[in-house]
Design a protein around this motif. Sequence first.
Motif, mmCIF file in Angstrom:
data_model
loop_
_atom_site.group_PDB
_atom_site.id
_atom_site.type_symbol
_atom_site.label_atom_id
_atom_site.label_comp_id
_atom_site.label_asym_id
_atom_site.label_seq_id
_atom_site.Cartn_x
_atom_site.Cartn_y
_atom_site.Cartn_z
ATOM 1 N N ARG A 33 0.835 -1.211 0.000
ATOM 2 C CA ARG A 33 0.000 0.000 0.000
ATOM 3 C C ARG A 33 0.867 1.257 0.000
ATOM 4 O O ARG A 33 0.400 2.333 -0.381
ATOM 5 C CB ARG A 33 -0.950 -0.030 1.193
ATOM 6 N N GLU A 34 2.115 1.146 0.402
ATOM 7 C CA GLU A 34 3.013 2.305 0.350
ATOM 8 C C GLU A 34 3.309 2.747 -1.082
ATOM 9 O O GLU A 34 3.691 3.889 -1.323
ATOM 10 C CB GLU A 34 4.329 1.989 1.067
ATOM 11 N N VAL A 35 3.139 1.836 -2.060
ATOM 12 C CA VAL A 35 3.492 2.171 -3.438
ATOM 13 C C VAL A 35 2.312 2.129 -4.402
ATOM 14 O O VAL A 35 2.429 2.610 -5.537
ATOM 15 C CB VAL A 35 4.620 1.255 -3.972
ATOM 16 N N THR A 36 1.155 1.570 -3.994
ATOM 17 C CA THR A 36 -0.003 1.515 -4.892
ATOM 18 C C THR A 36 -1.287 1.351 -4.092
ATOM 19 O O THR A 36 -1.292 0.659 -3.063
ATOM 20 C CB THR A 36 0.123 0.366 -5.901
ATOM 21 N N PRO A 37 -2.388 1.939 -4.560
ATOM 22 C CA PRO A 37 -3.681 1.682 -3.920
ATOM 23 C C PRO A 37 -4.289 0.365 -4.365
ATOM 24 O O PRO A 37 -5.277 -0.094 -3.780
ATOM 25 C CB PRO A 37 -4.540 2.867 -4.377
ATOM 26 N N GLU A 38 -3.711 -0.258 -5.406
ATOM 27 C CA GLU A 38 -4.268 -1.497 -5.963
ATOM 28 C C GLU A 38 -3.604 -2.693 -5.287
ATOM 29 O O GLU A 38 -2.702 -3.328 -5.825
ATOM 30 C CB GLU A 38 -4.068 -1.535 -7.481
ATOM 31 N N THR A 39 -4.057 -2.993 -4.071
ATOM 32 C CA THR A 39 -3.482 -4.079 -3.284
ATOM 33 C C THR A 39 -4.501 -5.198 -3.120
ATOM 34 O O THR A 39 -5.700 -4.951 -2.956
ATOM 35 C CB THR A 39 -3.045 -3.568 -1.906
ATOM 36 N N THR A 40 -4.006 -6.423 -3.141
ATOM 37 C CA THR A 40 -4.882 -7.597 -3.165
ATOM 38 C C THR A 40 -4.502 -8.580 -2.064
ATOM 39 O O THR A 40 -3.344 -9.004 -1.968
ATOM 40 C CB THR A 40 -4.786 -8.304 -4.527
ATOM 41 N N PHE A 41 -5.487 -8.975 -1.269
ATOM 42 C CA PHE A 41 -5.294 -9.992 -0.245
ATOM 43 C C PHE A 41 -5.355 -11.375 -0.892
ATOM 44 O O PHE A 41 -6.363 -11.758 -1.475
ATOM 45 C CB PHE A 41 -6.375 -9.872 0.833
ATOM 46 N N LEU A 42 -4.248 -12.125 -0.798
ATOM 47 C CA LEU A 42 -4.163 -13.468 -1.366
ATOM 48 C C LEU A 42 -3.692 -14.450 -0.300
ATOM 49 O O LEU A 42 -2.769 -15.235 -0.495
ATOM 50 C CB LEU A 42 -3.224 -13.472 -2.588
ATOM 51 N N GLY A 43 -4.334 -14.399 0.848
ATOM 52 C CA GLY A 43 -4.034 -15.381 1.880
ATOM 53 C C GLY A 43 -4.315 -16.795 1.413
ATOM 54 O O GLY A 43 -3.701 -17.754 1.875
ATOM 55 N N ALA A 44 -5.258 -16.941 0.481
ATOM 56 C CA ALA A 44 -5.581 -18.246 -0.107
ATOM 57 C C ALA A 44 -4.742 -18.477 -1.352
ATOM 58 O O ALA A 44 -5.240 -18.598 -2.473
ATOM 59 C CB ALA A 44 -7.069 -18.329 -0.431
ATOM 60 N N HIS A 45 -3.423 -18.501 -1.151
ATOM 61 C CA HIS A 45 -2.473 -18.773 -2.232
ATOM 62 C C HIS A 45 -2.212 -20.281 -2.284
ATOM 63 O O HIS A 45 -2.462 -20.922 -3.312
ATOM 64 C CB HIS A 45 -1.179 -17.988 -1.979
ATOM 65 N N VAL A 46 -1.700 -20.830 -1.206
ATOM 66 C CA VAL A 46 -1.653 -22.273 -0.969
ATOM 67 C C VAL A 46 -1.860 -22.484 0.526
ATOM 68 O O VAL A 46 -1.831 -21.530 1.311
ATOM 69 C CB VAL A 46 -0.315 -22.911 -1.402
ATOM 70 N N VAL A 47 -2.057 -23.725 0.933
ATOM 71 C CA VAL A 47 -2.121 -24.049 2.360
ATOM 72 C C VAL A 47 -0.686 -24.174 2.878
ATOM 73 O O VAL A 47 0.101 -24.945 2.339
ATOM 74 C CB VAL A 47 -2.888 -25.361 2.593
ATOM 75 N N PRO A 48 -0.299 -23.403 3.900
ATOM 76 C CA PRO A 48 1.085 -23.476 4.387
ATOM 77 C C PRO A 48 1.375 -24.822 5.053
ATOM 78 O O PRO A 48 0.463 -25.561 5.446
ATOM 79 C CB PRO A 48 1.158 -22.322 5.387
ATOM 80 N N ALA A 49 2.667 -25.107 5.182
ATOM 81 C CA ALA A 49 3.095 -26.424 5.660
ATOM 82 C C ALA A 49 2.515 -26.766 7.023
ATOM 83 O O ALA A 49 2.138 -27.920 7.280
ATOM 84 C CB ALA A 49 4.624 -26.472 5.704
ATOM 85 N N GLU A 50 2.417 -25.784 7.905
ATOM 86 C CA GLU A 50 1.961 -26.071 9.269
ATOM 87 C C GLU A 50 0.482 -26.449 9.338
ATOM 88 O O GLU A 50 0.005 -26.944 10.363
ATOM 89 C CB GLU A 50 2.266 -24.897 10.203
ATOM 90 N N TYR A 51 -0.266 -26.209 8.246
ATOM 91 C CA TYR A 51 -1.682 -26.583 8.201
ATOM 92 C C TYR A 51 -1.936 -27.710 7.203
ATOM 93 O O TYR A 51 -3.085 -27.966 6.823
ATOM 94 C CB TYR A 51 -2.531 -25.382 7.813
ATOM 95 N N ALA A 52 -0.885 -28.395 6.765
ATOM 96 C CA ALA A 52 -1.036 -29.419 5.729
ATOM 97 C C ALA A 52 -2.028 -30.508 6.132
ATOM 98 O O ALA A 52 -2.713 -31.085 5.267
ATOM 99 C CB ALA A 52 0.325 -30.041 5.416
ATOM 100 N N GLU A 53 -2.143 -30.776 7.420
ATOM 101 C CA GLU A 53 -3.055 -31.823 7.889
ATOM 102 C C GLU A 53 -4.381 -31.260 8.374
ATOM 103 O O GLU A 53 -5.208 -32.026 8.898
ATOM 104 C CB GLU A 53 -2.376 -32.624 9.019
#
Length: 381
Positions: free
Chosen positions: A147-167
């Motif tokens: 956000r410091e460089v653009t107003p066009e920011t996107t939340f992508l927490g659902a990119h992949v499931v991280p290793a600690e939540y694999a199960e």
Amino acid sequence: MSSLLIDRIGLLVTHEEERPEREDAALLVVDGRVAWIGDAGSGPAADERLDADGRCVIPGFVDSHSHLVFGGDRSAEFAARMAGERYAAGGIRSTVAATRAASEEGLRARLAALVAEMHAQGTTTLEIKSGYGLDVETEARLLRLAREVTPETTFLGAHVVPAEYAEDRGAYLDLVAGDMLDACAPHARWVDVFCETGAFTVEESRRVLEAGMARGLEPRIHATQLGPSSEAVALAIEVGAASLDHATFLSDADVAALAASPTVVTLLPGVEFSTRQPYPSGRRLLDAGARVALASDCNPGSSFTSSLPFCIALAVRDMGLTPAEALRAATLGGAEALRRDDVGHLRVGARARLALLDAPSYVHLAYRPGVPLVDRVLSLA
């Protein structure tokens, strides 16, 4: 009030409806906005005058898909792919580990360097996604830096499931749709999800997109990169996604559905170049009446390029677009993918974000691939 007259333009691309290009033109900028367009030598008085000396002037590129805030390096993964290894979504997790370990100063410095690369190559508006933190604190930090460089920011927490939540995928989805979104939404305009085999299912993607929309974010979606999914295409249209990105594997029915919807199809040719997957046909999409954008997908794994001129050259050579269509997709198309009507064109009233090419025509962007043709970039508003 300040004014600038750009005179003696050999070829001016405005994307005006009736006259998208003008030869021997001039353009007046007043207080950062395009105020007048006309013939060379006939412009009104201005505080400053810039002699284009026959150069081509185009709108600044609008890069509507990038992942610029990250730590680490995945060049070894690229080398392995070039040796025959297949691309899969799992490589993202190595960037997640490096990003979590990186300092804020280091992340900010790399982000600034990549933004400078983009600007030098003609990009004047860009979108940046999170997605390399995958925990509450890091995802919020990535979006705050973006956000410091653009107003066009996107939340992508659902990119992949991280290793600690694999199960326990369910617990991670609860986190993304709950506490993580709560922390990230104040720093984001958009919500996105990687709806692919190895990432998130259609129903999981629906949950994340609807949770983001409930918090005031607008939806976009990564889909059909690794394989066909008419269900993912239908989801994008159903939720009113501004853009469906990648679109590598589309059926004829998918293309027809997208053409009948307001959802923009964002093509990312740097990905196909870097992963050796088949290039999707931009020609088929345009002939069907779909709206098409071109973006870099600048990221450390599948497309580490910041150059939209390079992407234009690939789109012309390998996706069936004409040079004019590719330029439009990288400018006005990108603006449409971000639901912006003030950038991506140089009609009267537009923000004066433009590039002067060291060439007589934008055709040279594809005709002379890899050559640094952007002579000067103005981003006055």
